[in-house]
Design a protein around this motif. Sequence first.
Motif: not given
Lengths: 191, 640, 102
Positions: B550, B554-562
């Motif tokens: 996770y 999930l978390v790392k790519p989402y943080r990049e996107l944000s």
Amino acid sequence: MFEAIAFYLFAFLTISMFYIAVTTSQALYALSALAAGMMFISAFFFILGADFLGAVQIIVYSGAVMALYAFGMMFFDTTREVKEKQSNKMIIVGLSLLSAFLVVVIFAAPLVSSNITALYPIVEGAGNTQEVGMVLFTKYLVPFEVAAIMLLVAMISGIVLAGKKMDLSLTLMSDAQVEEFRDEQNKKVLL
Amino acid sequence: MELYLYIALFAPLVSSLFAALFTATPKKMFTGVVASLLIISAFVSSTILLVHILTGGEIVHVELMTWMATGGLYIPFGFVVDQVSVTMMMVVTLVSSVVHVYSVGYMDHDKGFNRFFSYLSAFVFSMMVLVMSDNFAGLFIGWEGVGLCSWLLIGFWYHKESATWAANEAFIMNRIADLGMLIGLFLVYWNTGTLQYDEAFAAMPSLDTDILTWMGIFLFIGAMGKSAQFPLHTWLADAMEGPTPVSALIHAATMVTAGVYLVVRANPLFDLIPHVGLFIASLGAFVAMFAASMALVNRDMKRIIAYSTLSQLGYMFVAAGLGAYWIALFHLMAHAFFKALLFLGAGNVMHAMHDELDPFKMGGLKKPMKWTFIMMTLASVALAGIYPFAGFFSKDLILEVAFAQHHFILYAVLLFTAGLTAFYSFRLVALIFHGEERYKLFGIHPHEAYKFMLIGMSPLLILAIIAGSFKMTYFEMVTAVLPDTEYHIHSHLVFWIMTIGTQLFVGLSILYAYKKYANNKITVPDGTSKMENSFAYKMLFNQYYIPYIYEEYLVKPYRELSTVFWEQIDLKIVDASVDGIAGIVYGTGEKTRDMQSGNLSTMLKWMVAGTIGLLSLAVVFGLAARYSDEIKAILSGLGV
Amino acid sequence: MMEIGLNHYLALSAILFAIGLVGVMRRKNLLLLFLATEILLNSVNIAFAAISHYYGDLTGQMFAFFVIAIAASEVAVGLGLLIVWHKRHGNIDLDKMSTMKG
């Protein structure tokens, strides 16, 4: 035909004189050009048959007013060239062209007026001066008197504003006081 | 009777608000006492209501006021006390009262004593709203409320980085599931035109099966988040960062059971879609075994108990999925008692061992902590499902249901998990209380908990022992609203073989656990033994690497996107346009300020400009007046 | 073009007025600014006299007469004020007179 020649000649002269008065950087030239322009305007008045007005224009404007300006110029020592910096020349040019265009358009439009009756019609036969005199001292008497008072006030204000040592009056002082006054002045001059 | 409903509902709210007055002040004993008394009064009201319903009284239904009445949507603040909700109410208020009394002692030296009781009572209030509401919207309010209070309580020691992270993880995972729940609610409203339970369920049989399937799936997704089913399960183990009473109340007895409650409450819907029910049951069985396997090797006392909760939730979903709703509710009730007892006992041990969580560092604690030892052992026995404790009646019933419906794979999985459950529970008990006193190596001097805390825990102990005897009374009461399916194994012989066999299997697991861990040769594992480095051990110890997956995918790519969204879009576009507008206004002001500069030349220029403007207006109007007829002809030609 | 009509005089008056406006906008020396004001007044006088001639009415000439009187008194008072200012500040540059700022 003569009228046309005279009109165009004096028009050209007036416009050029006033143009010089407005654009030159030397105050003396501006003053002289203005005086000349005033004279040429009085020529217009003569062409239009307003003799009295033309004479008054020469006497008052070219004589008295220009003399006043000349004295003022001497006082301020504006014979030197006046340095004028303009932040934006284009604004002036644009504004002036526009205003000229507009005013010409307004004035040169065919005057749509059918029912203009003269209030104070020109009486044939009598000269212009006599007519002016008749109208001036009957119908326009009150404005005439008021204008006279206004001139008086202007004269007094001119004296008050520009005068020095207004609190002392030479004629009301006794002889001894006048002597004292003179001595002080001489001392100041000598020192 | 309505009075008791209001007391049960609002006493926790009053308690929370009262304690909230003192959150900024140091610990005051009376906040804890007053809070506990108010919750006990809610418990007394719930018991009165329970007696009322048991003795055949009619359902108590009140509508406090209208919340929304817009167009076709009518949602009131309505509360109902029927058989299902009164069971839940009783469980919730009982466990909460015990936990409140316990916390007075447990949080004795904590600076946030008053704040704790405020949050705890707020949680109880939200849970009561959840179980007592008579429509889906009120359920959702309570749903969100318990999520919020859970976040507040898990992150109670907010200075700890790990605690805040765990709180966020719990809340965010719940929120993701809530999206599914909301979609389910929208589907319910859209297709039935109402959110009230009775009206919606009455309208459902006439709907298309596809719609009902989607409804059920989405509502179950919401339940998955709250009850930590796979794949939204990682938050439950990490939620042990909170204080132990929180774990006892929220993550054993009440909040995590909200998902089960939802499925039980929506039983008319799930009866119509048995294929979804089968999926629920399969997922539940998978989770049961999955969680039990991770608890086998774990070295954190509270985490073992948390995985045990997860496993038992799986059991409850198996029962609910197979249509045996009353059994699921019964198991929920029994489980609440002995799991809360286990957690509270673990809290005692933690306090005694100065917050040490590794059972390998304890041992032989049965001498200094006699009562805790008795309670935890009996709770574990109940959990393992030994006759005549409470767990036997509920767990064995679930096994019977699976067998009787011919889902033999489910039965086998559940049976195997029962063995695992017994094994790890007694592994924990043996490591903590038996064997050599390993804690002396670490210089700890344990002592028993306060007397009043033990007395407070005793109702749970008693109920964990005798709750099985309530089965028939409970059955008769609750089947007024739930389907009264009784499951009969065809042949008597098979039934007895099953029961005795299960008991033998469980008993053997217990003995094996004792043999392995209750001897004097246990040492603290230090990462060098062969077992610790084996593949299976590593997988189980790292929770099948799921949290790692996770985090990485999930978390790392989402943080990049944000970050991209923030820097490129928000800063450069949105902020720039807003600043641009302000800049334009400011610039205009700067330019027009020159009008008042006091410079005569500028003023003269402005005067000429104004005159020109007026003159041009005069020209335009004059032309319009002069040529008005022609202008009218042109405009009419254009069709204006 | 040969026949001089009222429009010619009015156009001439407008051009002179525009020149006066140029002077008013352009001059930074106050004395020369007053000179430009005189040009404005004179152009108006031409217009009055022309209208009076072409409509046979003496009102225009009267008005021009009073305009001359007013212009004279205005010059007197204006120069007096200018002298006072010069005594106080030592210069009559328009850019330096910004006490009415704001």
